[in-house]
Every structure is written in C-alpha cells, then in structure tokens.
Design an enzyme around this catalytic site. Structure first.
Site, PDB file in Angstrom:
ATOM      1  N   GLY A 170      -1.969   0.074  29.949  1.00  0.00           N
ATOM      2  CA  GLY A 170      -3.292   0.113  30.474  1.00  0.00           C
ATOM      3  C   GLY A 170      -4.282   0.643  30.456  1.00  0.00           C
ATOM      4  O   GLY A 170      -4.126   1.644  31.493  1.00  0.00           O
ATOM      5  N   GLN A 205     -12.599   4.090  33.069  1.00  0.00           N
ATOM      6  CA  GLN A 205     -11.651   5.368  33.790  1.00  0.00           C
ATOM      7  C   GLN A 205     -11.445   6.617  33.237  1.00  0.00           C
ATOM      8  O   GLN A 205     -11.159   7.884  33.679  1.00  0.00           O
ATOM      9  CB  GLN A 205     -10.186   4.530  33.045  1.00  0.00           C
ATOM     10  CG  GLN A 205     -10.023   4.163  34.182  1.00  0.00           C
ATOM     11  CD  GLN A 205      -8.012   3.346  34.152  1.00  0.00           C
ATOM     12  OE1 GLN A 205      -7.891   2.339  33.485  1.00  0.00           O
ATOM     13  NE2 GLN A 205      -7.128   3.607  35.005  1.00  0.00           N
ATOM     14  N   CYS A 232      -1.758   1.779  38.828  1.00  0.00           N
ATOM     15  CA  CYS A 232      -2.770   2.668  37.968  1.00  0.00           C
ATOM     16  C   CYS A 232      -3.107   4.568  37.428  1.00  0.00           C
ATOM     17  O   CYS A 232      -2.975   4.838  38.746  1.00  0.00           O
ATOM     18  CB  CYS A 232      -3.922   2.436  38.887  1.00  0.00           C
ATOM     19  SG  CYS A 232      -5.511   2.586  38.025  1.00  0.00           S
ATOM     20  N   LEU A 233      -3.823   4.228  36.477  1.00  0.00           N
ATOM     21  CA  LEU A 233      -4.068   5.603  35.705  1.00  0.00           C
ATOM     22  C   LEU A 233      -4.556   6.675  36.801  1.00  0.00           C
ATOM     23  O   LEU A 233      -4.857   7.527  37.249  1.00  0.00           O
ATOM     24  CB  LEU A 233      -4.201   5.735  33.950  1.00  0.00           C
ATOM     25  CG  LEU A 233      -2.735   5.398  33.733  1.00  0.00           C
ATOM     26  CD1 LEU A 233      -2.999   5.135  32.013  1.00  0.00           C
ATOM     27  CD2 LEU A 233      -1.581   6.110  33.573  1.00  0.00           C
ATOM     28  N   HIS A 257      -5.819  -6.263  35.031  1.00  0.00           N
ATOM     29  CA  HIS A 257      -5.973  -5.100  35.903  1.00  0.00           C
ATOM     30  C   HIS A 257      -7.553  -4.713  35.758  1.00  0.00           C
ATOM     31  O   HIS A 257      -8.609  -3.652  35.930  1.00  0.00           O
ATOM     32  CB  HIS A 257      -4.838  -4.828  36.380  1.00  0.00           C
ATOM     33  CG  HIS A 257      -5.029  -2.939  36.747  1.00  0.00           C
ATOM     34  ND1 HIS A 257      -4.157  -2.408  37.341  1.00  0.00           N
ATOM     35  CD2 HIS A 257      -5.569  -2.042  36.124  1.00  0.00           C
ATOM     36  CE1 HIS A 257      -4.393  -0.904  37.647  1.00  0.00           C
ATOM     37  NE2 HIS A 257      -5.213  -0.581  36.947  1.00  0.00           N
ATOM     38  N   GLU A 258      -7.281  -4.703  34.015  1.00  0.00           N
ATOM     39  CA  GLU A 258      -8.188  -3.745  33.049  1.00  0.00           C
ATOM     40  C   GLU A 258      -9.890  -4.457  32.970  1.00  0.00           C
ATOM     41  O   GLU A 258     -10.383  -3.438  33.384  1.00  0.00           O
ATOM     42  CB  GLU A 258      -7.527  -3.686  32.096  1.00  0.00           C
ATOM     43  CG  GLU A 258      -6.608  -3.139  31.050  1.00  0.00           C
ATOM     44  CD  GLU A 258      -6.981  -1.476  32.536  1.00  0.00           C
ATOM     45  OE1 GLU A 258      -7.497  -0.755  32.406  1.00  0.00           O
ATOM     46  OE2 GLU A 258      -4.953  -0.973  32.395  1.00  0.00           O
ATOM     47  N   HIS A 276     -11.346  -2.938  36.487  1.00  0.00           N
ATOM     48  CA  HIS A 276     -11.238  -1.792  36.054  1.00  0.00           C
ATOM     49  C   HIS A 276     -13.333  -1.576  35.500  1.00  0.00           C
ATOM     50  O   HIS A 276     -13.752  -1.151  36.230  1.00  0.00           O
ATOM     51  CB  HIS A 276     -10.987  -1.046  35.319  1.00  0.00           C
ATOM     52  CG  HIS A 276      -9.854  -0.207  35.806  1.00  0.00           C
ATOM     53  ND1 HIS A 276      -9.887   0.556  36.779  1.00  0.00           N
ATOM     54  CD2 HIS A 276      -8.405  -0.165  35.771  1.00  0.00           C
ATOM     55  CE1 HIS A 276      -8.456   1.505  37.144  1.00  0.00           C
ATOM     56  NE2 HIS A 276      -7.669   0.448  36.143  1.00  0.00           N
TER      57      HIS A 276
END
Ligand code: NI
Length: 180
Positions: free
Chosen positions: A46, A51, A91-92, A133-134, A137
């Site tokens: 994702g 991000q 998480c990236l 989660h996204e 962000h």
C-alpha cells in the site's frame, strides 16, 4: 512511469493533512501509475500520496502478493467500522520496523475509482487494515503513533542510525514482511 522518493519518519512532511482530489484528470492518473510503480519497486502492499510528498487524498493498495489486484481509492471515507483485529504492521516510511497495531476488522469505504466514479465497498482482513493505515497517512498519522513514546523514540534513533550507515555506503538488512 516514474519511481518516486518515499519520505521517511520522522520527516515532518509526513504530518501534512492531504486535501481532496475532487476531479480525476490525466495528471492524477499519471500519479496513480507512479504510486503503483513506486509501491511495487519497494515491495510494498500500500502507498498513500502523502508518502511521496503529494498532499492529495489518494492511495493505492495491492495485497495479492503477486501484483494482480491493484486498487485505487481517491477521496476515501470510512463509513462504518466493525470488530477489531491486531496484527504486525510495517510501513514504507518506517523501513525495517514492525509492531502490533489494533484496527477495525471490517470497514465500509466510499471513494472515487480510477474512472472518477464513486463506489462503496466492504473490506475485511489485510485489505481493511491496509486501507485504514493508508487513510491515516492522508491525515498525517503514522502507525508508530499508536505505540508508546519510548518505542517511537527507539524507532527514530534506529532509523537515523541506518540512514547514516546508508550514507556511509553500508548496506542494511532487507525488509522481512511487506510494508504498507
Ligand atoms: Ni505506511
């Protein structure tokens, strides 16, 4: 398609609250393609526009593990949450760190699709976790915000150390499980 740079914690730009997209045009669709390219290249499942330092309400996910289920959520809204599920999240933007977070097990989401049309969908399991989660962000929130201050501090110190090592040309260990 272009591979974009992913911001890393504790970069303050990750705290920006994204603004609605409202209109899906050619420029936005290019951004969607770039988000997928960037997410797949990083072995993520994702990625939110936040991000990559684009502060518009847009996220992409693919939890298939084989790049066969790309999904786009533009201006997503959670209409309903049900149940609770606790699992390991990564998480990236927090590379190499995983910890347990509790999320709703099932959600109902309304969003615009790639074609610019609104849709509603019930999501559960990993897909529901990933979308929650996204959306966090897009609101400037990270999964480490759910952890204790002590843990967050440890994560910051470790990431800063790893960034220094990378700058010195030393390699770091690859991610163990997919990050969102
Ligand atoms: Ni993330």
């Amino acid at each position: 398609m272009t591979r974009l740079t992913i911001l890393e914690y504790p970069d303050p730009r990750l705290r920006t609250r994204a603004v609605p997209v409202e209109r899906v045009d050619a420029g936005l669709l290019r951004l969607v393609d770039d988000l997928f390219e960037t997410m797949y290249a990083a072995n993520g499942i994702g990625l939110a526009a936040t991000q990559v330092d684009v502060h518009r309400r847009l996220l992409v996910v693919d939890v298939s593990g084989e790049r066969s289920d790309p999904r786009v959520f533009i201006d997503p809204e959670i209409l309903h949450r049900e149940g609770a599920i606790t699992g390991q999240e990564g998480c990236l933007s927090v590379p190499g760190y995983y910890d347990e977070v509790e999320r709703a097990e099932r959600i109902r989401v309304r969003a615009l699709g790639r074609d610019g049309r609104p849709f509603e969908e019930e999501l559960s399991g990993l897909l529901a976790v990933c979308v929650q989660h996204e959306i966090d962000h897009l609101d400037g929130r990270l999964f480490v915000d759910y952890l204790s201050e002590l843990k967050r501090q440890r994560v910051r110190i470790r990431l800063e150390k790893e960034r220094r090592q990378r700058a010195d040309g030393q390699s770091t260990a690859p991610a163990r499980v997919p990050a969102i």
